[in-house]
Design an enzyme around this catalytic site. Sequence first.
Site, PDB file in Angstrom:
ATOM      1  N   TYR A 134       0.841  -1.206   0.000  1.00  0.00           N
ATOM      2  CA  TYR A 134       0.000   0.000   0.000  1.00  0.00           C
ATOM      3  C   TYR A 134       0.876   1.256   0.000  1.00  0.00           C
ATOM      4  O   TYR A 134       0.683   2.162  -0.811  1.00  0.00           O
ATOM      5  CB  TYR A 134      -0.906  -0.041   1.238  1.00  0.00           C
ATOM      6  CG  TYR A 134      -1.699   1.219   1.484  1.00  0.00           C
ATOM      7  CD1 TYR A 134      -2.869   1.469   0.767  1.00  0.00           C
ATOM      8  CD2 TYR A 134      -1.300   2.158   2.442  1.00  0.00           C
ATOM      9  CE1 TYR A 134      -3.611   2.632   0.995  1.00  0.00           C
ATOM     10  CE2 TYR A 134      -2.034   3.310   2.676  1.00  0.00           C
ATOM     11  CZ  TYR A 134      -3.191   3.543   1.951  1.00  0.00           C
ATOM     12  OH  TYR A 134      -3.915   4.690   2.191  1.00  0.00           O
ATOM     13  N   LYS A 172       1.369   4.249  -2.931  1.00  0.00           N
ATOM     14  CA  LYS A 172       1.013   5.658  -2.715  1.00  0.00           C
ATOM     15  C   LYS A 172       2.239   6.562  -2.936  1.00  0.00           C
ATOM     16  O   LYS A 172       2.094   7.694  -3.402  1.00  0.00           O
ATOM     17  CB  LYS A 172       0.452   5.858  -1.307  1.00  0.00           C
ATOM     18  CG  LYS A 172      -0.911   5.207  -1.091  1.00  0.00           C
ATOM     19  CD  LYS A 172      -2.027   5.950  -1.812  1.00  0.00           C
ATOM     20  CE  LYS A 172      -3.391   5.415  -1.444  1.00  0.00           C
ATOM     21  NZ  LYS A 172      -4.509   6.155  -2.016  1.00  0.00           N
TER      22      LYS A 172
HETATM   23  N1  LIG Z   1      -8.871   6.221   6.105  1.00  0.00           N
HETATM   24  C1  LIG Z   1      -7.666   6.705   6.309  1.00  0.00           C
HETATM   25  O1  LIG Z   1      -7.205   6.879   7.457  1.00  0.00           O
HETATM   26  C2  LIG Z   1      -6.793   7.100   5.146  1.00  0.00           C
HETATM   27  C3  LIG Z   1      -5.526   7.632   5.423  1.00  0.00           C
HETATM   28  C4  LIG Z   1      -4.710   8.016   4.360  1.00  0.00           C
HETATM   29  C5  LIG Z   1      -5.164   7.881   3.063  1.00  0.00           C
HETATM   30  N2  LIG Z   1      -6.404   7.346   2.806  1.00  0.00           N
HETATM   31  C6  LIG Z   1      -6.825   7.234   1.415  1.00  0.00           C
HETATM   32  O2  LIG Z   1      -8.101   7.850   1.255  1.00  0.00           O
HETATM   33  C7  LIG Z   1      -8.871   7.152   0.268  1.00  0.00           C
HETATM   34  C8  LIG Z   1     -10.191   6.689   0.860  1.00  0.00           C
HETATM   35  O3  LIG Z   1      -9.904   5.894   2.003  1.00  0.00           O
HETATM   36  P1  LIG Z   1     -11.062   5.171   2.826  1.00  0.00           P
HETATM   37  O4  LIG Z   1     -10.479   4.870   4.156  1.00  0.00           O
HETATM   38  O5  LIG Z   1     -12.322   5.922   2.690  1.00  0.00           O
HETATM   39  O6  LIG Z   1     -11.186   3.811   2.004  1.00  0.00           O
HETATM   40  P2  LIG Z   1     -12.247   2.611   2.121  1.00  0.00           P
HETATM   41  O7  LIG Z   1     -13.218   2.873   3.209  1.00  0.00           O
HETATM   42  O8  LIG Z   1     -11.448   1.353   2.134  1.00  0.00           O
HETATM   43  O9  LIG Z   1     -13.006   2.723   0.729  1.00  0.00           O
HETATM   44  C9  LIG Z   1     -12.286   2.491  -0.453  1.00  0.00           C
HETATM   45  C10 LIG Z   1     -13.183   2.834  -1.615  1.00  0.00           C
HETATM   46  O10 LIG Z   1     -12.442   2.581  -2.816  1.00  0.00           O
HETATM   47  C11 LIG Z   1     -13.228   1.729  -3.631  1.00  0.00           C
HETATM   48  N3  LIG Z   1     -12.391   0.896  -4.486  1.00  0.00           N
HETATM   49  C12 LIG Z   1     -11.496  -0.069  -4.149  1.00  0.00           C
HETATM   50  N4  LIG Z   1     -10.969  -0.631  -5.251  1.00  0.00           N
HETATM   51  C13 LIG Z   1     -11.565  -0.003  -6.311  1.00  0.00           C
HETATM   52  C14 LIG Z   1     -11.457  -0.147  -7.701  1.00  0.00           C
HETATM   53  N5  LIG Z   1     -10.644  -1.050  -8.265  1.00  0.00           N
HETATM   54  N6  LIG Z   1     -12.215   0.649  -8.493  1.00  0.00           N
HETATM   55  C15 LIG Z   1     -13.045   1.577  -7.955  1.00  0.00           C
HETATM   56  N7  LIG Z   1     -13.219   1.745  -6.639  1.00  0.00           N
HETATM   57  C16 LIG Z   1     -12.464   0.955  -5.825  1.00  0.00           C
HETATM   58  C17 LIG Z   1     -14.051   0.902  -2.675  1.00  0.00           C
HETATM   59  O11 LIG Z   1     -15.152   0.340  -3.388  1.00  0.00           O
HETATM   60  P3  LIG Z   1     -15.828  -1.085  -2.968  1.00  0.00           P
HETATM   61  O12 LIG Z   1     -16.725  -0.780  -1.800  1.00  0.00           O
HETATM   62  O13 LIG Z   1     -16.554  -1.471  -4.189  1.00  0.00           O
HETATM   63  O14 LIG Z   1     -14.698  -2.002  -2.612  1.00  0.00           O
HETATM   64  C18 LIG Z   1     -14.445   1.972  -1.669  1.00  0.00           C
HETATM   65  O15 LIG Z   1     -15.513   2.741  -2.150  1.00  0.00           O
HETATM   66  C19 LIG Z   1      -7.980   5.999  -0.216  1.00  0.00           C
HETATM   67  O16 LIG Z   1      -7.255   6.413  -1.343  1.00  0.00           O
HETATM   68  C20 LIG Z   1      -7.021   5.795   0.958  1.00  0.00           C
HETATM   69  O17 LIG Z   1      -5.821   5.197   0.562  1.00  0.00           O
HETATM   70  C21 LIG Z   1      -7.217   6.961   3.821  1.00  0.00           C
END
Ligand SMILES: NC(=O)c1ccc[n+]([C@@H]2O[C@H](COP(=O)([O-])OP(=O)(O)OC[C@H]3O[C@@H](n4cnc5c(N)ncnc54)[C@H](OP(=O)(O)O)[C@@H]3O)[C@@H](O)[C@H]2O)c1
Length: 270
Positions: free
Chosen positions: A170, A174
Amino acid sequence: MPSYAITGTSRGIGFGFVRALSADANNTVFALVRDFSTAGQLLDFVKGHPHKNIHVIEADIADINSIKDAAQRVSELSGGKLDVLINNAALNLLDHERGHLTIDAFPSEETIDEDFTLYFKTNTLGPIHTMNAFVPLLRRGEMKKCIVMSTTSGSPKVVLQSGISQFIGYSISKAGLNLAIAKTAGRFKDEGLIFVSVIPGMVKTIPGSDEENEKFFKPFVAKIREVYPHFEGPITIERSVEDMISLINRLTIADSGKFIHRDGRDGDSE
Ligand SMILES: NC(=O)c1ccc[n+]([C@@H]2O[C@H](COP(=O)([O-])OP(=O)(O)OC[C@H]3O[C@@H](n4cnc5c(N)ncnc54)[C@H](OP(=O)(O)O)[C@@H]3O)[C@@H](O)[C@H]2O)c1
């Protein structure tokens, strides 16, 4: 009438962006989902929405044709233009059974190849193909802005200082994305297109309750605070999204290519 396209809106931060942006009836929101069949909560939200300003479109960012079809559909609905692209979708830390491993803990060399390739395809190449597909629309938009969602674990400096060595595939995917943003920013700077890599914070998107989220993040918060005592800890989706929308509104061409926190601070710090 600003228009926004957001990838990965079935849950988490992506769904948060849809909720926040669609609250303004002047906005048009293109909510991209990997698969309609797993986007139930978003579809229910859209069904009951008072402004009818959300279009839900399928886009699997690991599938180039699916991305191109989605950009074509957005173009048909928007008259060929888009103001802001939010590259949010990602294969997350916990979306893979081996996502939490360190580089020496994989069961075989083949699984390293397999997992790193999957993370790279979704989290690095996915946004690259998405940006390419949407650049023609952004060119014709007013705001001309694109963000990707990054993480401090994509910063070699922060990783070295914090000592957190898990989540290897991961994090590397990134870090690659951060560089892709710098390259893309350089390519389109003359045209006024803005590309920025944004860290949303440590956001409570782990399935389960607030307490379960706090419990999951606790060891990482402790480790980060050993090095960065003022680290804020986990925050809500609403807070993260509100700050990022405010950031998007403030971004100028001078910011293009940067890797920053949601408050604008340098991403190579915590
Ligand atoms: N949460 C944190 O603390 C955090 C911190 C740093 C960065 N981020 C970044 O912020 C973003 C959102 O994070 P999150 O925590 O909200 O993630 P999450 O809850 O895991 O949700 C991920 C989303 O991406 C979708 N997804 C996964 N694979 C995909 C694909 N091949 N095509 C289209 N959609 C896809 C998932 O869809 P499905 O439901 O269909 O699987 C879901 O809607 C990500 O880029 C993550 O790396 C998050």
